[in-house]
Enzyme design. Structure first.
Site, PDB file in Angstrom:
ATOM      1  N   MET A  15      36.153 -21.368  66.460  1.00 18.42           N
ATOM      2  CA  MET A  15      35.116 -20.458  65.975  1.00 18.42           C
ATOM      3  C   MET A  15      33.978 -20.401  66.988  1.00 18.42           C
ATOM      4  O   MET A  15      33.564 -21.432  67.514  1.00 18.42           O
ATOM      5  CB  MET A  15      34.583 -20.951  64.623  1.00 18.42           C
ATOM      6  CG  MET A  15      33.462 -20.111  64.048  1.00 18.42           C
ATOM      7  SD  MET A  15      32.863 -20.782  62.468  1.00 18.42           S
ATOM      8  CE  MET A  15      34.204 -20.300  61.386  1.00 18.42           C
ATOM      9  N   CYS A  16      33.486 -19.192  67.246  1.00 15.84           N
ATOM     10  CA  CYS A  16      32.317 -19.018  68.113  1.00 15.84           C
ATOM     11  C   CYS A  16      31.298 -18.166  67.354  1.00 15.84           C
ATOM     12  O   CYS A  16      31.227 -18.240  66.134  1.00 15.84           O
ATOM     13  CB  CYS A  16      32.729 -18.388  69.448  1.00 15.84           C
ATOM     14  SG  CYS A  16      33.401 -16.722  69.302  1.00 15.84           S
ATOM     15  N   TYR A  17      30.523 -17.378  68.065  1.00 14.44           N
ATOM     16  CA  TYR A  17      29.505 -16.538  67.431  1.00 14.44           C
ATOM     17  C   TYR A  17      30.124 -15.329  66.729  1.00 14.44           C
ATOM     18  O   TYR A  17      29.897 -15.100  65.548  1.00 14.44           O
ATOM     19  CB  TYR A  17      28.495 -16.040  68.467  1.00 14.44           C
ATOM     20  CG  TYR A  17      27.770 -17.139  69.187  1.00 14.44           C
ATOM     21  CD1 TYR A  17      26.612 -17.701  68.654  1.00 14.44           C
ATOM     22  CD2 TYR A  17      28.246 -17.629  70.391  1.00 14.44           C
ATOM     23  CE1 TYR A  17      25.951 -18.717  69.313  1.00 14.44           C
ATOM     24  CE2 TYR A  17      27.589 -18.645  71.058  1.00 14.44           C
ATOM     25  CZ  TYR A  17      26.441 -19.192  70.518  1.00 14.44           C
ATOM     26  OH  TYR A  17      25.801 -20.200  71.169  1.00 14.44           O
ATOM     27  N   GLY A  35      33.597 -14.090  67.681  1.00 11.73           N
ATOM     28  CA  GLY A  35      35.043 -13.995  67.846  1.00 11.73           C
ATOM     29  C   GLY A  35      35.492 -13.628  69.247  1.00 11.73           C
ATOM     30  O   GLY A  35      36.672 -13.331  69.452  1.00 11.73           O
ATOM     31  N   PHE A  89      31.475 -17.165  63.542  1.00 11.75           N
ATOM     32  CA  PHE A  89      30.632 -17.710  62.478  1.00 11.75           C
ATOM     33  C   PHE A  89      29.906 -16.604  61.727  1.00 11.75           C
ATOM     34  O   PHE A  89      29.663 -16.725  60.525  1.00 11.75           O
ATOM     35  CB  PHE A  89      29.621 -18.719  63.032  1.00 11.75           C
ATOM     36  CG  PHE A  89      28.754 -19.307  61.956  1.00 11.75           C
ATOM     37  CD1 PHE A  89      29.263 -20.243  61.074  1.00 11.75           C
ATOM     38  CD2 PHE A  89      27.440 -18.893  61.795  1.00 11.75           C
ATOM     39  CE1 PHE A  89      28.480 -20.765  60.048  1.00 11.75           C
ATOM     40  CE2 PHE A  89      26.650 -19.410  60.785  1.00 11.75           C
ATOM     41  CZ  PHE A  89      27.172 -20.352  59.909  1.00 11.75           C
TER      42      PHE A  89
END
Length: 108
Positions: free
Chosen positions: A64-66, A68, A93
């Protein structure tokens, strides 16, 4: 798995609930501390070794990042390190927080 797979936050949530995969969050420390999915391991260059010692290559990993985007590069990297099954979470996220606002933990 020769390539990572993109999954939705709903699919990630189900895998997490079923214990079918572990979740890593690659965002910066401040963003992670302000809110992250419960059970998410904060994966950084400094914590990568500890993560790899704790979770063998047969562990399915969701990244998971900011939003995708960055998660795709990290997912590819984990595959190259030897992990068998790696997933990038579409929307990151931001999508998780929108879909599961009650499932957000705070702190490091």
């Amino acid at each position: 798995m020769e390539q990572f797979e993109c999954i939705t936050v709903e699919e990630a949530y189900q895998k997490l609930r079923q214990g079918a995969a572990v979740l890593v969050d690659i965002r910066d420390p401040q963003s992670y501390a302000m809110g992250h999915a419960p059970q998410a391991f904060h994966l950084t260059n400094d914590t990568l070794g500890a993560f790899m010692r704790k979770h063998g290559f047969d562990t399915a990993v969701m990244v998971m990042c900011y939003h995708g985007n960055s998660s795709k590069g990290a997912a590819q990297y984990l595959l190259q390190q030897g992990y068998d099954a790696v997933y990038s979470i579409d929307g990151g996220f931001e999508a998780w927080h929108r879909r599961f606002p009650a499932n957000v933990a705070n702190g490091a």
